[in-house]
Design a protein around this motif. Structure first.
Motif, PDB file in Angstrom:
ATOM      1  N   ASN A 404       0.314  -1.145   0.103  1.00  0.00           N
ATOM      2  CA  ASN A 404       0.017   0.038   0.420  1.00  0.00           C
ATOM      3  C   ASN A 404       1.021   1.238  -0.137  1.00  0.00           C
ATOM      4  O   ASN A 404       0.869   2.220   0.805  1.00  0.00           O
ATOM      5  CB  ASN A 404      -0.889  -0.034   0.670  1.00  0.00           C
ATOM      6  CG  ASN A 404      -2.031  -1.020   1.114  1.00  0.00           C
ATOM      7  OD1 ASN A 404      -2.392  -1.652  -0.182  1.00  0.00           O
ATOM      8  ND2 ASN A 404      -2.377  -1.494   2.019  1.00  0.00           N
ATOM      9  N   ASN A 405       1.913   1.425  -0.986  1.00  0.00           N
ATOM     10  CA  ASN A 405       2.907   2.820  -1.409  1.00  0.00           C
ATOM     11  C   ASN A 405       2.419   2.965  -2.805  1.00  0.00           C
ATOM     12  O   ASN A 405       1.632   2.733  -3.175  1.00  0.00           O
ATOM     13  CB  ASN A 405       3.778   1.918  -0.613  1.00  0.00           C
ATOM     14  CG  ASN A 405       4.124   2.700   0.302  1.00  0.00           C
ATOM     15  OD1 ASN A 405       4.669   3.628   1.065  1.00  0.00           O
ATOM     16  ND2 ASN A 405       4.234   1.519   1.536  1.00  0.00           N
ATOM     17  N   LEU A 406       3.437   3.534  -2.775  1.00  0.00           N
ATOM     18  CA  LEU A 406       3.500   4.510  -4.100  1.00  0.00           C
ATOM     19  C   LEU A 406       5.118   3.159  -5.241  1.00  0.00           C
ATOM     20  O   LEU A 406       5.611   4.323  -6.374  1.00  0.00           O
ATOM     21  CB  LEU A 406       3.284   5.702  -4.395  1.00  0.00           C
ATOM     22  CG  LEU A 406       2.409   6.362  -3.940  1.00  0.00           C
ATOM     23  CD1 LEU A 406       2.353   7.833  -3.972  1.00  0.00           C
ATOM     24  CD2 LEU A 406       0.999   5.725  -4.756  1.00  0.00           C
ATOM     25  N   LEU A 407       5.261   2.456  -4.748  1.00  0.00           N
ATOM     26  CA  LEU A 407       6.778   2.319  -5.245  1.00  0.00           C
ATOM     27  C   LEU A 407       6.525   2.017  -7.071  1.00  0.00           C
ATOM     28  O   LEU A 407       5.048   1.148  -7.602  1.00  0.00           O
ATOM     29  CB  LEU A 407       7.218   0.691  -4.662  1.00  0.00           C
ATOM     30  CG  LEU A 407       7.604   1.024  -3.532  1.00  0.00           C
ATOM     31  CD1 LEU A 407       7.438  -0.549  -2.163  1.00  0.00           C
ATOM     32  CD2 LEU A 407       8.666   1.861  -2.657  1.00  0.00           C
ATOM     33  N   THR A 408       7.890   2.073  -7.646  1.00  0.00           N
ATOM     34  CA  THR A 408       7.795   1.893  -8.265  1.00  0.00           C
ATOM     35  C   THR A 408       9.125   0.651  -9.321  1.00  0.00           C
ATOM     36  O   THR A 408       9.377  -0.266  -8.231  1.00  0.00           O
ATOM     37  CB  THR A 408       8.095   2.832  -9.547  1.00  0.00           C
ATOM     38  OG1 THR A 408       9.172   3.782  -9.471  1.00  0.00           O
ATOM     39  CG2 THR A 408       6.435   3.564  -9.205  1.00  0.00           C
ATOM     40  N   GLY A 409       9.271   0.411 -10.210  1.00  0.00           N
ATOM     41  CA  GLY A 409      10.397  -0.502 -10.505  1.00  0.00           C
ATOM     42  C   GLY A 409      10.171  -2.270  -9.530  1.00  0.00           C
ATOM     43  O   GLY A 409       9.289  -2.632  -9.918  1.00  0.00           O
ATOM     44  N   GLY A 410      10.787  -2.884  -9.935  1.00  0.00           N
ATOM     45  CA  GLY A 410      11.325  -4.294 -10.091  1.00  0.00           C
ATOM     46  C   GLY A 410      11.474  -4.367  -8.606  1.00  0.00           C
ATOM     47  O   GLY A 410      12.121  -3.608  -7.591  1.00  0.00           O
ATOM     48  N   ILE A 411      10.896  -6.141  -8.928  1.00  0.00           N
ATOM     49  CA  ILE A 411      11.909  -6.221  -7.381  1.00  0.00           C
ATOM     50  C   ILE A 411      13.336  -7.064  -7.476  1.00  0.00           C
ATOM     51  O   ILE A 411      13.885  -7.826  -8.886  1.00  0.00           O
ATOM     52  CB  ILE A 411      10.543  -8.272  -7.087  1.00  0.00           C
ATOM     53  CG1 ILE A 411       9.393  -8.121  -7.050  1.00  0.00           C
ATOM     54  CG2 ILE A 411      12.027  -9.058  -5.456  1.00  0.00           C
ATOM     55  CD1 ILE A 411       8.411  -9.521  -6.931  1.00  0.00           C
ATOM     56  N   PRO A 412      13.773  -6.451  -6.182  1.00  0.00           N
ATOM     57  CA  PRO A 412      15.633  -6.716  -6.918  1.00  0.00           C
ATOM     58  C   PRO A 412      15.452  -8.346  -6.107  1.00  0.00           C
ATOM     59  O   PRO A 412      15.202  -9.231  -5.569  1.00  0.00           O
ATOM     60  CB  PRO A 412      15.538  -5.562  -5.186  1.00  0.00           C
ATOM     61  CG  PRO A 412      14.793  -5.307  -4.866  1.00  0.00           C
ATOM     62  CD  PRO A 412      13.720  -5.407  -5.273  1.00  0.00           C
ATOM     63  N   THR A 413      16.346  -9.070  -7.108  1.00  0.00           N
ATOM     64  CA  THR A 413      16.780 -10.017  -7.671  1.00  0.00           C
ATOM     65  C   THR A 413      18.369 -10.028  -6.210  1.00  0.00           C
ATOM     66  O   THR A 413      17.469 -11.198  -5.254  1.00  0.00           O
ATOM     67  CB  THR A 413      17.978 -10.314  -8.690  1.00  0.00           C
ATOM     68  OG1 THR A 413      19.339  -9.151  -8.581  1.00  0.00           O
ATOM     69  CG2 THR A 413      17.315 -10.033  -9.604  1.00  0.00           C
ATOM     70  N   SER A 414      18.302  -9.191  -5.298  1.00  0.00           N
ATOM     71  CA  SER A 414      18.636  -9.511  -4.010  1.00  0.00           C
ATOM     72  C   SER A 414      17.935 -10.302  -2.613  1.00  0.00           C
ATOM     73  O   SER A 414      18.444 -10.723  -1.886  1.00  0.00           O
ATOM     74  CB  SER A 414      19.689  -8.222  -2.888  1.00  0.00           C
ATOM     75  OG  SER A 414      18.664  -7.433  -2.511  1.00  0.00           O
ATOM     76  N   PHE A 415      16.891 -10.234  -2.789  1.00  0.00           N
ATOM     77  CA  PHE A 415      15.828 -10.472  -2.540  1.00  0.00           C
ATOM     78  C   PHE A 415      16.026 -11.524  -2.477  1.00  0.00           C
ATOM     79  O   PHE A 415      15.858 -12.778  -0.902  1.00  0.00           O
ATOM     80  CB  PHE A 415      14.351 -10.052  -3.125  1.00  0.00           C
ATOM     81  CG  PHE A 415      14.012  -9.383  -2.107  1.00  0.00           C
ATOM     82  CD1 PHE A 415      14.354  -8.604  -1.212  1.00  0.00           C
ATOM     83  CD2 PHE A 415      12.186  -9.151  -2.110  1.00  0.00           C
ATOM     84  CE1 PHE A 415      13.936  -7.522  -1.349  1.00  0.00           C
ATOM     85  CE2 PHE A 415      11.872  -7.692  -1.960  1.00  0.00           C
ATOM     86  CZ  PHE A 415      12.696  -7.011  -1.709  1.00  0.00           C
ATOM     87  N   GLY A 416      16.770 -12.361  -2.961  1.00  0.00           N
ATOM     88  CA  GLY A 416      16.831 -14.530  -2.991  1.00  0.00           C
ATOM     89  C   GLY A 416      17.785 -14.945  -2.052  1.00  0.00           C
ATOM     90  O   GLY A 416      18.116 -15.777  -1.601  1.00  0.00           O
TER      91      GLY A 416
END
Length: 1022
Positions: A404-416
């Motif tokens: 519930n924000n206004l984030l853009t872009g993708g999911i960082p691969t570092s989440f892995g």
């Protein structure tokens, strides 16, 4: 002389021996008194628990009895430790005869009854523990005769009434624990006399008023716990004098105002500070950063404003920082600058700043926060930009919420790299790109929520490695490709939500491996081919949504899904007959088969008995069914029975004669009835126009305007339908005001009466929790048919029913999250206030007559509005509304009062019954028509039977997941009291039900006691 001395010496020895013998004899007598006292005590213990006191008998010396301690000199009982033995029964008054007793521990048992006043005879008593029992009544004033008491622990009982004034006489008291009782009233001024007090706990009670100023004498206080009462006023000034405090909790009261700017310069020894769930306002004192030993700061759910101080970075020992649900920030760049300072807090484990007004982009240095961080919550703000790539450096993170924000872009691969992550919430943002395959490296993941974004590409097959995943929600994105076979390996999966994407191909046949799957929402994709029969192996399934695809073939055999409640196959290319077993699926509450190619007979049993519970429109070859469907009759098999016809020729002639006469009489009756109905219809229309013109509605609106506002009553704008009407979303006027247009189906018997009832009921009443009627239309459509519609204010959060049973939401576009305990309580209060108003406060008292969750609508901040007065009746008079309402009250099965089924008249008590059922359903999470309730077992009897010992077992699990872990809320106690209100409202006999004013007062009191929090807007997901 020597002889004299010898005689005198021996005389002294003899006297000494006589005195010793006398003392021993006295001691023996008093010891017998202790034995008798303990044996009497034992006799009052529950028989099945006396085995723990087996050594208490005459064959064993008193001082060798288990759990008994004796003094060295007099061999009298000085200590009795029965803690944790789970003993039942009552506490015998004989306990007062243990006159040498210094320590009495009866904690963690199941003793009931009252505290015997004879305890006050134990003048040597120093430590008394009766905590965690079921004691009731008042704290006896005789107890305060025990002037040597150092520690008094009466926590977790049912003690009531106020604190005795004599409390101040215990001048030696150092520990006083009275939390989790039902103690009410105000604090006695004499509390200030307990100048030796170091620990005082009064949480979870009903204390009210302000904290007395006399407690400023308690300068040795180290732990003060006053949370979850009804205390009010500003932050108690006397607390500023307790410079030795290291623990302070005043959570969940009605304190308000600002904190002193020098707060942190005064209470410098604080280790934990809990101020949440009050109404504190203004800026958060920057001096809090001077409390160098502070480990926990929790100020959530207040009205604090301004910036989060950057100086918090000097709190080097801080472990938990809870600032959520305030009004921090200004939606400006720089609102998140405090994060850079928190990098210095190397012991930080939980940071929650969710649901404030924080703006700006998420700074890169969020990735440099403590490696000890396990929970990071930033959801419900106005944060923009992308997620920093290096966020994967937070290697111990277990829960990340930026929803519930206004984030853009993708999911960082570092989440892995976050191998310990269990919860990832990124829903309701503006994110895009592909879902990184290396999310499959997070093998501990339990909850992955990505819905309502713009993600594209395939669902990564690697997610199949997440063998502990319970919830996978990726609906309302732009995902394409096939549904990976690997997902069928996640046998722990409970919710699979992939609706509103561009997924293609055949549905995997291995779906049957997901034995624990409760919800499958795959609607509005591009799946094709046959629906796999292996779905019938998903035995836990309760909701199944496959509408809006291109499935073909027949409906597979899924009759083994005995718990299936909602089944949607609409808008596909399915064919064949409707399976007969569907009529026998007792759990099925809603079935949508519309817009397919089904043919043959529509069943008339089970879910097919009520047209509100199923849809079959858009299948041109169906026949039969209940009359409301208006389908053509199914062709009958012609039976060749010439012999039978020949033998019954006489009967046929007689039948024809009688039939002809009947037809003639019927035609005459129909002609007369037609004239009467035509006249009644004309009179009704005139009366409706009169009502509308005399009411306080806005300017009347035409059929053409409503037709335009709803895009010609397009099915895409259809937001609900009922027995007499359909409701469309519309955009009215040049401002495009969003409204809900309720169009009456005048072809249905009773629809016109429902329209008149609703107009009459709403025209003279005004209440903030009533649905607002904007305008109305009584006209004719383009075909010359009568047209009637009511235009209401649009409620963006739908109805309560969809929130209580989110798994049953038929639109995958709006699948609400679970309602919190506090939110449910607020909604119950909203509904009760409406009923109290229409019953007792408006000019003409009204009975609603059809209260149920689907008739309770929720606005942006989840405030409830009662709707649908189509069955309402004005009470205490024969008026216009009674003429136009149907005879009797139908209501809805499960919610309608039992007296209505026996011809009872509409009444306030009838609404009370419905309200009681609604309250129980809100907190149990089960409908009154649930398959569990068969025979004599009803929702009410189910709750009543389990209430005393298993309240958490019968509670909706979504509540427990939300707030049971909050140690500042006694969830079990709150639920018991709420259920008590529901039970009393839906008593079988109307005369035994409490009034709506009483129900409202009790619920408001509960809200004040357990919660004091502002609402917040929820952004709904799929």
């Amino acid at each position: 002389m020597r002889l004299f001395l010898f005689i005198a010496f021996n005389s002294l020895i003899l006297l000494k021996n006589l005195d010793a013998g006398s003392a021993d004899e006295i001691s023996k007598v008093d010891g017998n008194a202790d034995i008798q006292a303990l044996l009497t005590f034992k006799s009052q213990v529950s028989e099945n628990k006396r085995v723990d006191l087996a050594s208490w008998n005459h064959s064993i010396q008193l001082c060798k009895w288990i759990h008994v301690t004796c003094g060295r000199k007099h061999k009298r009982v000085t200590g009795l430790d029965l803690g944790g033995l789970k003993l039942g029964g009552i506490i015998s008054s004989s306990i007062g005869n243990l006159s040498f007793l210094r320590s009495l521990n009866l904690g963690d048992n199941s003793f009931g009854g009252t505290i015997p006043k004879e305890v006050g005879m134990l003048f040597r008593l120093q430590k008394l523990n009766m905590s965690y029992n079921t004691l009731e009544g008042v704290i006896p004033t005789s107890l305060f005769n025990c002037s040597r008491l150092v520690a008094l622990d009466l926590r977790s009982n049912g003690l009531s009434h106020g604190l005795p004034l004599e409390l101040g006489s215990l001048s030696s008291l150092e520990v006083l624990l009275l939390s989790k009782n039902n103690i009410s009233g105000k604090f006695p001024i004499s509390l200030g006399n307990l100048t030796s007090l170091r620990q005082f706990s009064m949480a979870y009670n009903h204390m009210e008023g302000e904290v007395p100023s006399t407690i400023d004498r308690l300068t040795h206080m180290r732990s003060l716990q006053l949370s979850l009462n009804n205390l009010s006023g500003v932050f108690p000034p006397a607390i500023y004098n307790m410079s030795s405090l290291n623990f302070l909790s005043i959570v969940g009261n009605h304190f308000s105002g600002n904190l002193r700017p020098d707060f942190g310069n005064i209470l410098t020894k604080l280790v934990e500070l809990h101020l949440g769930m009050n109404s504190f306002s203004g800026d958060l004192p920057k001096t809090i950063s001077n409390i160098s030993n502070l480990r926990l700061l929790e100020i959530s759910k207040n009205l604090f404003t301004g910036s989060i101080p950057i100086s918090f970075g000097s709190l080097r020992n801080i472990q938990m920082l809870g600032l959520n649900e305030n009004s921090f920030g200004n939606n400006l760049v720089g609102d998140l600058d405090f994060l850079s300072a928190l990098v210095n807090c190397t012991q930080l484990q939980v940071l929650d700043v969710g649901y404030n007004i924080l703006g700006g982009e998420l700074p890169i240095f969020v990735a440099n926060l403590s490696n000890e961080l396990i929970g990071l919550y930033l959801g419900g703000n106005l944060i923009s930009g992308g997620i920093p790539h290096d966020i994967g450096n937070l290697i111990n993170l277990q829960s990340l919420g930026i929803e519930n924000n206004l984030l853009t872009g993708g999911i960082p691969t570092s989440f892995g790299k976050l191998s310990g992550l269990k919860e990832l919430l990124l829903n309701s943002n503006r994110m895009s790109g592909e879902i990184p395959p290396n999310l499959g490296n997070i093998t501990q993941l339990e909850n992955l929520v990505l819905f309502n974004n713009s993600f594209e590409g395939n669902i990564p097959p690697s997610l199949g490695n997440c063998r502990f995943l319970l919830y996978l929600r990726v609906g309302s994105n732009r995902l394409n490709g096939i549904l990976p076979q690997e997902l069928m390996q996640m046998e722990s999966l409970v919710h699979l939500h992939i609706s509103k994407n561009l997924l293609t191909g055949h549905f995997p046949k291995d779906i049957g491996r997901l034995k624990l799957l409760v919800l499958l929402s795959a609607g509005n994709n591009r799946f094709q081919g046959n629906i796999p029969e292996t779905l019938g192996n998903c035995l836990s399934m309760e909701e199944l949504y496959l509408g809006g695809n291109t499935f073909d073939g027949v409906i597979p055999d899924i009759k083994n899904l005995r718990g299936l409640k909602y089944f949607d196959l609409s808008n596909n290319s399915l064919s064949g007959n409707i399976p007969e077993y569907m009529a026998n699926m007792s759990s099925l509450e809603y079935l949508d088969l519309s817009t397919n190619n089904f043919e043959g007979m529509v069943p008339t049993k089970g879910v097919f008995e009520n047209s509100e519970n199923f849809l079959v429109s858009g299948n041109g070859k169906l026949c039969g069914g209940i009359p409301e469907l208006k389908l053509k009759p199914c062709p009958q098999n012609v039976v060749s029975s010439a012999r039978r016809n020949s033998s019954n020729k006489k009967k046929v002639f007689i039948g024809v004669g009688i039939g002809g006469a009947s037809v003639l009489l019927s035609l005459l009756a129909l002609g007369l009835l037609y004239k009467l109905m035509k006249r009644k219809k004309k009179d009704g229309a005139n009366n409706a126009d009169k009502l509308l013109s005399n009411s306080h509605f806005y300017e009347r609106i035409s059929y053409e305007e409503l037709r335009t506002a709803t895009c010609e009553f397009s099915s895409s704008n259809l937001i609900g339908s009922g027995n007499f009407s359909s409701v469309f979303k519309g955009f009215l006027g040049p401002e495009s005001k969003v409204v809900a247009v309720k169009v009456l189906n005048l072809q249905k018997h009773g629809a016109a009466k429902s329209f008149m009832s609703e107009c009459e009921a709403l025209k003279g009443i005004r209440h903030r929790n009533l649905v607002k009627l904007v305008t109305a239309c009584s006209s004719i459509d383009f075909k010359g048919n009568d047209f009637k519609a009511l235009v209401y204010e649009f409620m963006p959060n739908g109805n309560l029913d969809s929130w209580l049973h989110p798994e049953e939401v038929r639109s995958s576009e709006n699948h609400p999250r679970p309602l919190k305990l506090s939110e449910r309580l607020s909604i119950a209060i909203d509904v009760a206030s409406v009923l109290d108003y229409i019953h007792s406060q408006c000019f003409d008292p009204i009975a609603h007559c059809d209260l149920k969750p689907s008739n309770v609508l929720l606005d942006n901040d989840l405030t409830a509005h009662v709707s649908d007065f189509g069955l309402a009746r004005i009470l205490d008079q024969e008026s216009f509304i009674n003429q136009f309402s149907s005879t009797g009250v139908r209501g809805t099965i499960g919610y309608a009062a039992p007296e209505y089924g026996m011809g009872g008249k509409p009444s306030r008590e009838g609404d009370l019954y419905s309200f009681g059922v609604l309250v129980l359903e809100m907190f149990v999470g089960k409908r009154p028509t649930d398959k569990l309730f068969v025979g004599d077992l009803t929702l009410r009897s189910y709750v009543e039977s389990e209430l005393s010992e298993h309240v958490l077992d019968i509670t909706d699990v979504s509540i427990l997941h939300g707030e049971v872990s909050n140690k500042n809320i006694n969830v079990a106690e709150c639920l018991k009291m709420v259920f008590h209100v529901g039970i009393r409202c839906c008593e079988e006999s109307p005369t035994n039900r409490m009034t709506m004013a009483e129900a409202l007062a009790e619920l408001v009191s509960l809200k004040k006691r357990f919660f004091n929090t502002k609402r917040r807007t929820f952004k709904a997901g799929p």
